[in-house]
Enzyme design. Structure first.
Site, PDB file in Angstrom:
ATOM      1  N   LYS A   1      26.095  26.384 -65.226  1.00  0.00           N
ATOM      2  CA  LYS A   1      24.906  26.207 -64.374  1.00  0.00           C
ATOM      3  C   LYS A   1      24.600  24.718 -64.249  1.00  0.00           C
ATOM      4  O   LYS A   1      24.372  24.207 -63.149  1.00  0.00           O
ATOM      5  CB  LYS A   1      23.711  26.913 -64.989  1.00  0.00           C
ATOM      6  CG  LYS A   1      22.365  26.450 -64.453  1.00  0.00           C
ATOM      7  CD  LYS A   1      21.174  27.078 -65.142  1.00  0.00           C
ATOM      8  CE  LYS A   1      20.705  26.417 -66.370  1.00  0.00           C
ATOM      9  NZ  LYS A   1      19.746  25.304 -66.210  1.00  0.00           N
ATOM     10  N   ASN A   2      24.623  24.004 -65.383  1.00  0.00           N
ATOM     11  CA  ASN A   2      24.184  22.604 -65.367  1.00  0.00           C
ATOM     12  C   ASN A   2      25.203  21.645 -64.775  1.00  0.00           C
ATOM     13  O   ASN A   2      24.869  20.511 -64.471  1.00  0.00           O
ATOM     14  CB  ASN A   2      23.770  22.160 -66.773  1.00  0.00           C
ATOM     15  CG  ASN A   2      22.453  22.818 -67.182  1.00  0.00           C
ATOM     16  OD1 ASN A   2      21.789  23.457 -66.363  1.00  0.00           O
ATOM     17  ND2 ASN A   2      22.101  22.687 -68.445  1.00  0.00           N
TER      18      ASN A   2
ATOM     19  N   ASP B   1      19.878  22.388 -75.950  1.00  0.00           N
ATOM     20  CA  ASP B   1      19.913  23.698 -75.283  1.00  0.00           C
ATOM     21  C   ASP B   1      20.425  24.802 -76.197  1.00  0.00           C
ATOM     22  O   ASP B   1      20.407  25.966 -75.811  1.00  0.00           O
ATOM     23  CB  ASP B   1      20.787  23.637 -74.029  1.00  0.00           C
ATOM     24  CG  ASP B   1      20.148  22.789 -72.954  1.00  0.00           C
ATOM     25  OD1 ASP B   1      20.823  22.486 -71.958  1.00  0.00           O
ATOM     26  OD2 ASP B   1      18.984  22.399 -73.132  1.00  0.00           O
TER      27      ASP B   1
ATOM     28  N   ARG C   1       8.337  16.673 -68.333  1.00  0.00           N
ATOM     29  CA  ARG C   1       9.660  16.417 -67.769  1.00  0.00           C
ATOM     30  C   ARG C   1       9.577  15.232 -66.791  1.00  0.00           C
ATOM     31  O   ARG C   1       9.636  15.399 -65.595  1.00  0.00           O
ATOM     32  CB  ARG C   1      10.190  17.662 -67.070  1.00  0.00           C
ATOM     33  CG  ARG C   1      10.233  18.913 -67.920  1.00  0.00           C
ATOM     34  CD  ARG C   1      11.182  18.812 -69.110  1.00  0.00           C
ATOM     35  NE  ARG C   1      12.554  18.646 -68.730  1.00  0.00           N
ATOM     36  CZ  ARG C   1      13.380  19.650 -68.414  1.00  0.00           C
ATOM     37  NH1 ARG C   1      12.914  20.870 -68.388  1.00  0.00           N
ATOM     38  NH2 ARG C   1      14.633  19.428 -68.082  1.00  0.00           N
TER      39      ARG C   1
ATOM     40  N   CYS D   1       7.082  21.566 -67.925  1.00  0.00           N
ATOM     41  CA  CYS D   1       7.408  22.977 -68.160  1.00  0.00           C
ATOM     42  C   CYS D   1       7.179  23.235 -69.643  1.00  0.00           C
ATOM     43  O   CYS D   1       6.807  22.345 -70.404  1.00  0.00           O
ATOM     44  CB  CYS D   1       8.859  23.263 -67.763  1.00  0.00           C
ATOM     45  SG  CYS D   1      10.050  22.434 -68.792  1.00  0.00           S
TER      46      CYS D   1
ATOM     47  N   ARG E   1      17.494  32.926 -64.921  1.00  0.00           N
ATOM     48  CA  ARG E   1      17.625  31.613 -64.284  1.00  0.00           C
ATOM     49  C   ARG E   1      18.961  30.979 -64.604  1.00  0.00           C
ATOM     50  O   ARG E   1      19.514  30.240 -63.801  1.00  0.00           O
ATOM     51  CB  ARG E   1      16.540  30.655 -64.811  1.00  0.00           C
ATOM     52  CG  ARG E   1      15.155  31.019 -64.447  1.00  0.00           C
ATOM     53  CD  ARG E   1      14.247  29.898 -64.806  1.00  0.00           C
ATOM     54  NE  ARG E   1      14.783  28.639 -64.291  1.00  0.00           N
ATOM     55  CZ  ARG E   1      14.031  27.580 -64.058  1.00  0.00           C
ATOM     56  NH1 ARG E   1      12.756  27.612 -64.334  1.00  0.00           N
ATOM     57  NH2 ARG E   1      14.548  26.476 -63.572  1.00  0.00           N
TER      58      ARG E   1
HETATM   59  C1  EPZ Z   1      19.351  18.366 -68.471  1.00  0.00           C
HETATM   60  O1  EPZ Z   1      17.999  18.254 -68.086  1.00  0.00           O
HETATM   61  C2  EPZ Z   1      19.605  19.868 -68.570  1.00  0.00           C
HETATM   62  N1  EPZ Z   1      19.346  20.504 -67.281  1.00  0.00           N
HETATM   63  C3  EPZ Z   1      18.691  20.491 -69.617  1.00  0.00           C
HETATM   64  O2  EPZ Z   1      19.056  21.858 -69.737  1.00  0.00           O
HETATM   65  C4  EPZ Z   1      18.956  19.797 -70.955  1.00  0.00           C
HETATM   66  O3  EPZ Z   1      18.073  20.327 -71.919  1.00  0.00           O
HETATM   67  C5  EPZ Z   1      18.730  18.293 -70.804  1.00  0.00           C
HETATM   68  O4  EPZ Z   1      19.574  17.770 -69.750  1.00  0.00           O
HETATM   69  C6  EPZ Z   1      19.055  17.538 -72.083  1.00  0.00           C
HETATM   70  O5  EPZ Z   1      20.387  17.766 -72.437  1.00  0.00           O
HETATM   71  C7  EPZ Z   1      20.274  20.388 -66.293  1.00  0.00           C
HETATM   72  O6  EPZ Z   1      21.303  19.772 -66.463  1.00  0.00           O
HETATM   73  C8  EPZ Z   1      19.949  21.090 -64.997  1.00  0.00           C
HETATM   74  P1  EPZ Z   1      17.148  14.682 -69.420  1.00  0.00           P
HETATM   75  P2  EPZ Z   1      17.426  16.811 -67.639  1.00  0.00           P
HETATM   76  O7  EPZ Z   1      16.732  13.889 -68.249  1.00  0.00           O
HETATM   77  O8  EPZ Z   1      18.508  15.984 -67.068  1.00  0.00           O
HETATM   78  C9  EPZ Z   1      13.490  12.234 -71.114  1.00  0.00           C
HETATM   79  C10 EPZ Z   1      18.716  24.162 -69.743  1.00  0.00           C
HETATM   80  O9  EPZ Z   1      18.202  24.854 -70.641  1.00  0.00           O
HETATM   81  N2  EPZ Z   1      13.412  11.673 -69.761  1.00  0.00           N
HETATM   82  O10 EPZ Z   1      18.508  14.487 -69.986  1.00  0.00           O
HETATM   83  O11 EPZ Z   1      16.209  17.054 -66.848  1.00  0.00           O
HETATM   84  C11 EPZ Z   1      13.171  13.715 -71.143  1.00  0.00           C
HETATM   85  O12 EPZ Z   1      11.771  13.920 -71.266  1.00  0.00           O
HETATM   86  C12 EPZ Z   1      18.082  22.849 -69.364  1.00  0.00           C
HETATM   87  O13 EPZ Z   1      19.775  24.454 -69.130  1.00  0.00           O
HETATM   88  C13 EPZ Z   1      12.533  10.634 -69.512  1.00  0.00           C
HETATM   89  O14 EPZ Z   1      11.815  10.186 -70.399  1.00  0.00           O
HETATM   90  O15 EPZ Z   1      17.015  16.216 -69.051  1.00  0.00           O
HETATM   91  C14 EPZ Z   1      13.914  14.174 -72.377  1.00  0.00           C
HETATM   92  O16 EPZ Z   1      13.155  13.892 -73.531  1.00  0.00           O
HETATM   93  C15 EPZ Z   1      16.730  22.639 -70.023  1.00  0.00           C
HETATM   94  N3  EPZ Z   1      12.471  10.103 -68.255  1.00  0.00           N
HETATM   95  C16 EPZ Z   1      15.165  13.307 -72.388  1.00  0.00           C
HETATM   96  O17 EPZ Z   1      14.852  12.173 -71.558  1.00  0.00           O
HETATM   97  C17 EPZ Z   1      13.280  10.562 -67.240  1.00  0.00           C
HETATM   98  O18 EPZ Z   1      13.204  10.013 -66.109  1.00  0.00           O
HETATM   99  C18 EPZ Z   1      16.405  13.991 -71.833  1.00  0.00           C
HETATM  100  O19 EPZ Z   1      16.055  14.527 -70.565  1.00  0.00           O
HETATM  101  C19 EPZ Z   1      14.174  11.613 -67.519  1.00  0.00           C
HETATM  102  C20 EPZ Z   1      14.228  12.148 -68.789  1.00  0.00           C
END
Ligand code: EPZ
Length: 423
Positions: free
Chosen positions: A22-23, A309, A121, A116, A401
């Site tokens: 999915k990701n 995850d 996020r 969420c 989802r």
């Molecule tokens: C991806 O989300 C995945 N989703 C998430 O999987 C996964 O948990 C996450 O990466 C971490 O591995 C998809 O790929 C669709 P991040 P993403 O930006 O990219 C902070 C699932 O269950 N951050 O890597 O949205 C954020 O708050 C989902 O399949 C900022 O501070 O996550 C977090 O603490 C849930 N500023 C960390 O970075 C930003 O602009 C990692 O988030 C972006 C992120």
């Protein structure tokens, strides 16, 4: 709303095919905006998140056809540059249309995704990165307006955040940079396999990218990209979820097929340390329950560390593993909604400051529980497999989802799960 009833006590055996990721699919589908030509993407899982992404792309003007796991998509004309709130709020990953929209037509209007249950996020790192490529960014009324009047211009962009790298942020900047003028260097880039799969997709379209999978990615902008055929990588988190199902309830052994074991190394290592038996093939992993299970201390980290995850699923395993286990989520410290639901089933879990202290109990007891987010819901399903009695899980749209027919797959291994229609 539909719910699951999980009849505890069944033992699992046999094998299953893991679905496409999915990701990996979500940013790759967004990347089809970068070309007017037709793309065919294979093994896109039929889950609501990918269907939402296809709706967003259709809203932008893409022609979409879906046939048995393949998506045929052509973004010849883009009639809008807006990803509206009513779609973005359903699926946060829709923010990854920002980069390709900017690259394609120097404009993007995307609703801020909001938070969420797993935590705030933010997308500040996405916006900082796109600004670094020359986009003007303004936020008003809950929407982000991005415009690159002089087009995008390559530069060195640092994407590291206080919680480590950002996966979709890295994707967004990479997708913007492939059509920018000049060279872009992304430092502090996410190294997840899904980022590598997106890079491979872009390279096959004609992009010039090196270093994907490392914290430093170099991109040389090109004038245009072409249509391609691509098969997405296996879903490592779905695979990890089924490994935990095997660790909890395998009769002798279960086997996962169509996986990439390398993508699961950190999860396999922990399960082996907990006493499980693993047999690793080229694209299979077999797991048997531990004769003398022991707990573990886990801290989630960006890839190749232990994935956030998979945190909830491990809590389900540790809930009935003798002794103390400690699970710390450094990426989403609030991601413990599953703990309160498992406590309703008799689990001994205390969560504080992003860390769960879990003392294993003999057996959980069935109770009506509520799914709250994708991985927490999967963890409740796992907990129900070995609980005493019939566990009823409501709001299972969360599971649908991101897991393709997870109930059918577990039933195929011998689990007893009913999907009941809405009351
Ligand atoms: C991806 O989300 C995945 N989703 C998430 O999987 C996964 O948990 C996450 O990466 C971490 O591995 C998809 O790929 C669709 P991040 P993403 O930006 O990219 C902070 C699932 O269950 N951050 O890597 O949205 C954020 O708050 C989902 O399949 C900022 O501070 O996550 C977090 O603490 C849930 N500023 C960390 O970075 C930003 O602009 C990692 O988030 C972006 C992120």
């Amino acid at each position: 709303m539909e719910k699951f009833v999980v009849h505890g006590g069944s033992q699992l055996s046999g094998s299953l095919n893991v679905s496409g990721s999915k990701n990996a699919s979500l940013p790759i589908l967004a990347a089809t905006l970068l070309t007017r030509e037709e793309c065919v993407i294979r093994r896109v899982p039929d889950v609501s998140d990918t269907n939402y992404m296809l709706q967003i792309l259709q809203n932008l003007g893409a022609e979409v056809e879906r046939a048995s796991g393949n998506v045929i998509i052509k973004c010849e004309k883009i009639r809008s540059h807006e990803a509206p709130y009513d779609l973005v709020r359903k699926m946060r990953a829709s923010v990854c249309v920002m980069g390709p929209l900017l690259a394609r037509q120097n404009r993007a209007d995307v609703s801020l995704p909001g938070g969420c249950v797993i935590g705030d996020r933010p997308i500040d790192l996405h916006l900082k990165g796109l600004e670094g490529l020359g986009a003007d960014v303004t936020v008003d009324g809950g929407n982000v307006h991005l415009e690159a009047r002089r087009g995008l211009i390559g530069d060195t962009i640092d994407m590291a955040g206080k919680h480590g790298a950002t996966v979709l942020g890295t994707d967004n900047v990479m997708m913007a940079a492939v059509l920018a003028k000049g060279t872009t260097v992304i430092t502090g880039a996410a190294c997840e396999p899904e980022v590598v799969d997106l890079a491979d997709f872009l390279i096959s379209m004609g992009a010039k990218i090196s270093g994907a999978g490392t914290p430093r990615i170099e991109i040389e902008g090109v004038d245009e990209l072409g249509g391609v055929k691509h098969t997405v990588i296996p879903d490592r988190i779905e695979a990890g979820t089924f490994l935990v199902a095997g660790a909890m309830a395998a009769k002798d052994q279960i086997t996962l097929k169509r996986v990439n074991p390398e993508h699961l190394a950190s999860v396999s290592q922990v399960l082996e340390a907990c006493g499980c038996g693993l047999e690793i093939g080229d694209n299979t992993i077999s797991i048997s329950r531990a004769e003398n299970p022991v707990g573990a201390n886990i801290t989630t980290e960006p890839y190749p560390g232990f994935p956030t995850d998979m945190q909830a699923q491990m809590c389900a395993l540790f809930a009935t593993t003798p002794g103390l286990s400690v699970v710390k989520d450094t990426i989403f410290p609030q991601r413990f909604m599953h703990a309160s639901e498992m406590k309703r089933m008799g689990a001994n879990i205390e969560v504080d400051e992003g860390t769960a202290m879990i003392n294993g109990v003999e057996q959980l007891s069935a109770a009506p529980v509520m799914a709250s987010d994708l991985r927490a819901s999967a963890a409740l399903l796992l907990a129900g497999l070995t609980a005493k009695g019939n566990t009823e899980i409501s709001r299972i749209y969360h599971i649908d989802r991101g897991y393709e027919h997870i109930d059918d797959k577990l039933v195929g291994l011998g689990a007893e799960i009913e999907r009941l229609p809405a009351d």
